[in-house]
Design a protein around this motif. Structure first.
Motif, PDB file in Angstrom:
ATOM      1  N   ASP A  10     -77.027  61.707 -19.414  1.00 54.13           N
ATOM      2  CA  ASP A  10     -75.710  61.109 -19.600  1.00 54.13           C
ATOM      3  C   ASP A  10     -74.808  62.006 -20.440  1.00 54.13           C
ATOM      4  O   ASP A  10     -75.256  62.667 -21.381  1.00 54.13           O
ATOM      5  CB  ASP A  10     -75.842  59.752 -20.290  1.00 54.13           C
ATOM      6  CG  ASP A  10     -76.581  58.728 -19.433  1.00 54.13           C
ATOM      7  OD1 ASP A  10     -76.567  58.895 -18.193  1.00 54.13           O
ATOM      8  OD2 ASP A  10     -77.181  57.801 -20.007  1.00 54.13           O
ATOM      9  N   THR A  13     -70.422  60.259 -25.483  1.00 45.41           N
ATOM     10  CA  THR A  13     -69.220  59.463 -25.707  1.00 45.41           C
ATOM     11  C   THR A  13     -68.377  60.112 -26.799  1.00 45.41           C
ATOM     12  O   THR A  13     -68.856  60.944 -27.584  1.00 45.41           O
ATOM     13  CB  THR A  13     -69.568  58.040 -26.136  1.00 45.41           C
ATOM     14  OG1 THR A  13     -70.217  58.089 -27.417  1.00 45.41           O
ATOM     15  CG2 THR A  13     -70.485  57.371 -25.123  1.00 45.41           C
ATOM     16  N   VAL A  33     -66.514  57.993 -22.286  1.00 47.03           N
ATOM     17  CA  VAL A  33     -67.472  59.051 -21.923  1.00 47.03           C
ATOM     18  C   VAL A  33     -66.710  60.338 -21.600  1.00 47.03           C
ATOM     19  O   VAL A  33     -65.772  60.331 -20.798  1.00 47.03           O
ATOM     20  CB  VAL A  33     -68.330  58.626 -20.709  1.00 47.03           C
ATOM     21  CG1 VAL A  33     -69.247  59.772 -20.273  1.00 47.03           C
ATOM     22  CG2 VAL A  33     -69.159  57.401 -21.066  1.00 47.03           C
TER      23      VAL A  33
END
Length: 333
Positions: A10, A13, A33
């Motif tokens: 991922d 953020t 993000v």
């Protein structure tokens, strides 16, 4: 130099980035993000765009980034325009350092000449197995073609030239002897008084259009974030330097020993005389002409001819030269 690959997993953020790199957020969700980066004038939406140059301030009115990364002084100048566009701000005392940190979290460096995939000989050239060559490509002795590079049909590359990783070359292009296409640009994490500047990761590439011709020993630096690009049918003479993130239009003629700074935009059909220099982040309008040995430090309107250092409209430059000649002869202007 390194080839930067997107890290698996991922994307971070904004909250995670601020916690690690510092700064403060305005009109931003900490959960936002950061999955993509680009310049302030990126044609497509991006998560984050750095803003640290005077000439990029005007981009805010049309910027497609969700968040702008800037220092406090620039943030104050663009506050109203950013609010009108609904853009968030990440205010950091060293935005270049913050950008470097973001890039290092999104991308991991790898050796572009990994020994597990050695280059293969194509005639007397060396070509990475992940490069793509179109029909009729001709590579002279000593040419190097890097991983992920794509050469279109009929491309010709002269002796000793290097087309490095992920560079795209359009059909019918000609790259002269000794050219380097896709070396890292001169984007730095540096600030006044800093005695240890560090290079920024250059995760962008170079795109050469169809039938572009590069003379001997031309250097085209890869983009820091996006692509350094040269439009179809442009002609570059020997020893020209094109800086990172520069955009050269279609049908341009650029004479020998010209240097074009990073993030400068040159419109279609521009002619630039030998040994002229164009500073970073400048704009040269379509059809403009730049006289030899001129120094451009701002914006040149479309269709105009400029000369001198700093460059000014041609008529004013010639009047100034006439006045200096009279003074040199001991006469009043």
């Amino acid at each position: 130099m390194l080839r930067w690959h997107r890290r698996p997993g991922d994307a971070p953020t904004l909250g995670e980035l601020v916690a690690a790199l510092g700064g403060r957020l305005v009109r931003c969700r900490r959960s936002h993000v950061v999955s993509s980066l680009g310049p302030t004038d990126a044609p497509a939406p991006v998560s984050l765009a750095p803003l640290w140059h005077e000439r990029a301030v005007g981009d805010v009115a049309t910027c497609r980034a969700a968040v702008l990364l800037a220092d406090a002084a620039f943030a104050a100048r663009i506050a109203d325009a950013a609010a009108d566009r609904g853009l968030g701000l990440w205010i950091h005392p060293r935005p270049r350092r913050a950008l470097r940190g973001v890039l290092e979290r999104l991308y991991e460096p790898r050796d572009p000449w990994d020994e597990t995939e050695p280059p293969r000989a194509v005639g007397a050239a060396w070509v990475h197995p992940r490069a793509r060559l179109g029909d009729g490509v001709r590579l002279a002795p000593g040419v190097v073609v890097g991983a992920g590079a794509a050469l279109g049909d009929g491309v010709r590359v002269g002796p000793g030239a290097a087309v490095l990783h992920d560079v795209e070359v359009g059909p019918g292009a000609a790259i002269g002897p000794g050219c380097i296409v896709g070396a890292d640009g001169f984007g730095l994490d540096a600030a006044p008084g800093d005695l240890a500047p560090e290079p920024l990761p250059h995760v962008g590439t170079v795109v050469l259009g169809a039938r572009v011709r590069l003379g001997a020993n031309v250097v085209v630096a890869r983009g820091t974030l996006g692509a350094t690009s040269i439009g179809d049918d442009s002609q570059l003479d020997a020893l020209v330097q094109i800086g990172h993130n520069a955009r050269i239009g279609r049908g341009c003629v650029i004479c020998a020993q010209v240097g074009i700074g990073g993030s400068t935009a040159v419109g279609d059909g521009v002619w630039i005389g030998g040994q002229a220099g164009i500073a970073d982040h400048c704009r040269v309008g379509p059809g403009a002409r730049i006289a030899a040995q001129s120094g451009v430090i701002g914006e040149v309107p479309a269709g105009e001819t400029w000369g001198g250092t700093p460059a000014v409209p041609h008529a004013r430059w010639m009047r100034g030269a006439a006045v200096l000649a009279r003074l040199a002869r001991g006469r009043e202007p």
